[in-house]
Structures are given as C-alpha cells and as structure tokens.
Design a protein around this motif. Sequence first.
Motif, PDB file in Angstrom:
ATOM      1  N   GLU A  19      -0.034   6.994   2.524  1.00 11.49           N
ATOM      2  CA  GLU A  19       0.076   5.556   2.739  1.00 11.49           C
ATOM      3  C   GLU A  19       0.199   5.272   4.232  1.00 11.49           C
ATOM      4  O   GLU A  19       1.163   5.684   4.874  1.00 11.49           O
ATOM      5  CB  GLU A  19       1.273   4.980   2.003  1.00 11.49           C
ATOM      6  CG  GLU A  19       1.385   3.472   2.146  1.00 11.49           C
ATOM      7  CD  GLU A  19       2.492   2.868   1.309  1.00 11.49           C
ATOM      8  OE1 GLU A  19       3.310   2.151   1.898  1.00 11.49           O
ATOM      9  OE2 GLU A  19       2.529   3.122   0.086  1.00 11.49           O
ATOM     10  N   SER A  22       1.971  -0.772   4.300  1.00 12.41           N
ATOM     11  CA  SER A  22       1.929  -1.713   3.182  1.00 12.41           C
ATOM     12  C   SER A  22       2.493  -3.044   3.672  1.00 12.41           C
ATOM     13  O   SER A  22       3.279  -3.088   4.623  1.00 12.41           O
ATOM     14  CB  SER A  22       2.717  -1.185   1.985  1.00 12.41           C
ATOM     15  OG  SER A  22       4.080  -1.042   2.303  1.00 12.41           O
ATOM     16  N   ARG A  32      -1.286  -1.958  -0.321  1.00  4.73           N
ATOM     17  CA  ARG A  32      -1.068  -0.635   0.282  1.00  4.73           C
ATOM     18  C   ARG A  32      -2.390  -0.176   0.888  1.00  4.73           C
ATOM     19  O   ARG A  32      -3.429  -0.215   0.226  1.00  4.73           O
ATOM     20  CB  ARG A  32      -0.609   0.362  -0.774  1.00  4.73           C
ATOM     21  CG  ARG A  32       0.736   0.034  -1.363  1.00  4.73           C
ATOM     22  CD  ARG A  32       1.120   0.957  -2.506  1.00  4.73           C
ATOM     23  NE  ARG A  32       1.218   2.332  -2.027  1.00  4.73           N
ATOM     24  CZ  ARG A  32       0.952   3.397  -2.784  1.00  4.73           C
ATOM     25  NH1 ARG A  32       0.567   3.263  -4.026  1.00  4.73           N
ATOM     26  NH2 ARG A  32       1.077   4.611  -2.278  1.00  4.73           N
ATOM     27  N   LEU A  34      -4.302   2.993   2.270  1.00  2.00           N
ATOM     28  CA  LEU A  34      -4.196   4.433   2.083  1.00  2.00           C
ATOM     29  C   LEU A  34      -5.296   5.181   2.812  1.00  2.00           C
ATOM     30  O   LEU A  34      -6.420   4.685   2.931  1.00  2.00           O
ATOM     31  CB  LEU A  34      -4.286   4.772   0.586  1.00  2.00           C
ATOM     32  CG  LEU A  34      -3.366   4.005  -0.357  1.00  2.00           C
ATOM     33  CD1 LEU A  34      -3.744   4.282  -1.804  1.00  2.00           C
ATOM     34  CD2 LEU A  34      -1.919   4.360  -0.090  1.00  2.00           C
ATOM     35  N   HIS A  48      -5.172  -0.662  -1.979  1.00  2.00           N
ATOM     36  CA  HIS A  48      -4.599  -0.595  -3.325  1.00  2.00           C
ATOM     37  C   HIS A  48      -3.699  -1.798  -3.560  1.00  2.00           C
ATOM     38  O   HIS A  48      -2.862  -2.135  -2.723  1.00  2.00           O
ATOM     39  CB  HIS A  48      -3.778   0.693  -3.486  1.00  2.00           C
ATOM     40  CG  HIS A  48      -2.983   0.732  -4.746  1.00  2.00           C
ATOM     41  ND1 HIS A  48      -1.615   0.592  -4.764  1.00  2.00           N
ATOM     42  CD2 HIS A  48      -3.357   0.873  -6.036  1.00  2.00           C
ATOM     43  CE1 HIS A  48      -1.184   0.668  -6.005  1.00  2.00           C
ATOM     44  NE2 HIS A  48      -2.218   0.829  -6.799  1.00  2.00           N
TER      45      HIS A  48
END
Length: 102
Positions: A19, A22, A32, A34, A48
Amino acid sequence: MKQLTERQVAAIFGLSPFELTSFNNALRQRVRLLEHPTLGDESPVLVHIEENGVNYMCVSDFYEIDDMSEILDYQPLLVDGRIVHYFELEEPNLIALKLNAI
C-alpha cells in the motif's frame, strides 16, 4: 482506467501488494493506492475501493500517486460499480456529488 475482475483482484491480493497510501475521496470512500505485487514501479498504480464487502480495483493511468491523492479532478471515485476519475463524471453525477459534499 482498466477495471479488474473479481478473480484478478483476488489474485493480486493473494500476492500481498504494497500500500503506497490511502485517503478518503470526495464521496468519503476509502481509496487505497497499491503497488503492483510483481511488476512494482514498472506498472501503473493500482486503485482499490471496498464497498459493502465488495473489492473494486483498477489499473490507473498513473505511475505516481501525488495527482490522484492531491488533485480533485484525478481522484478515483466508485460510481455505479466502476472506478472513475472525478473529471470523468457525467453532469448529473457531478451535481449529486456536490450535494453530498454540502
């Protein structure tokens, strides 16, 4: 942005992606960003958003995270089951988004 299937999302999570950051977007959804678990920084950032127990993911058009997390027009939003950028919203969705923000 290229939307990923449930199967693709499960495969990526199975490889424990890193990650990068976020944040909450304009719709107060948790976003998020990534790193691709096998391609790393040679791949665009993965986006995400989880909603009601469903994981949505897409491959962004960005290799850096700053624009998506700091500039409203590039913020990822989950709308009608698809992740889109704020600037891609149709006028009715923009109006609803502005009303939600008040």
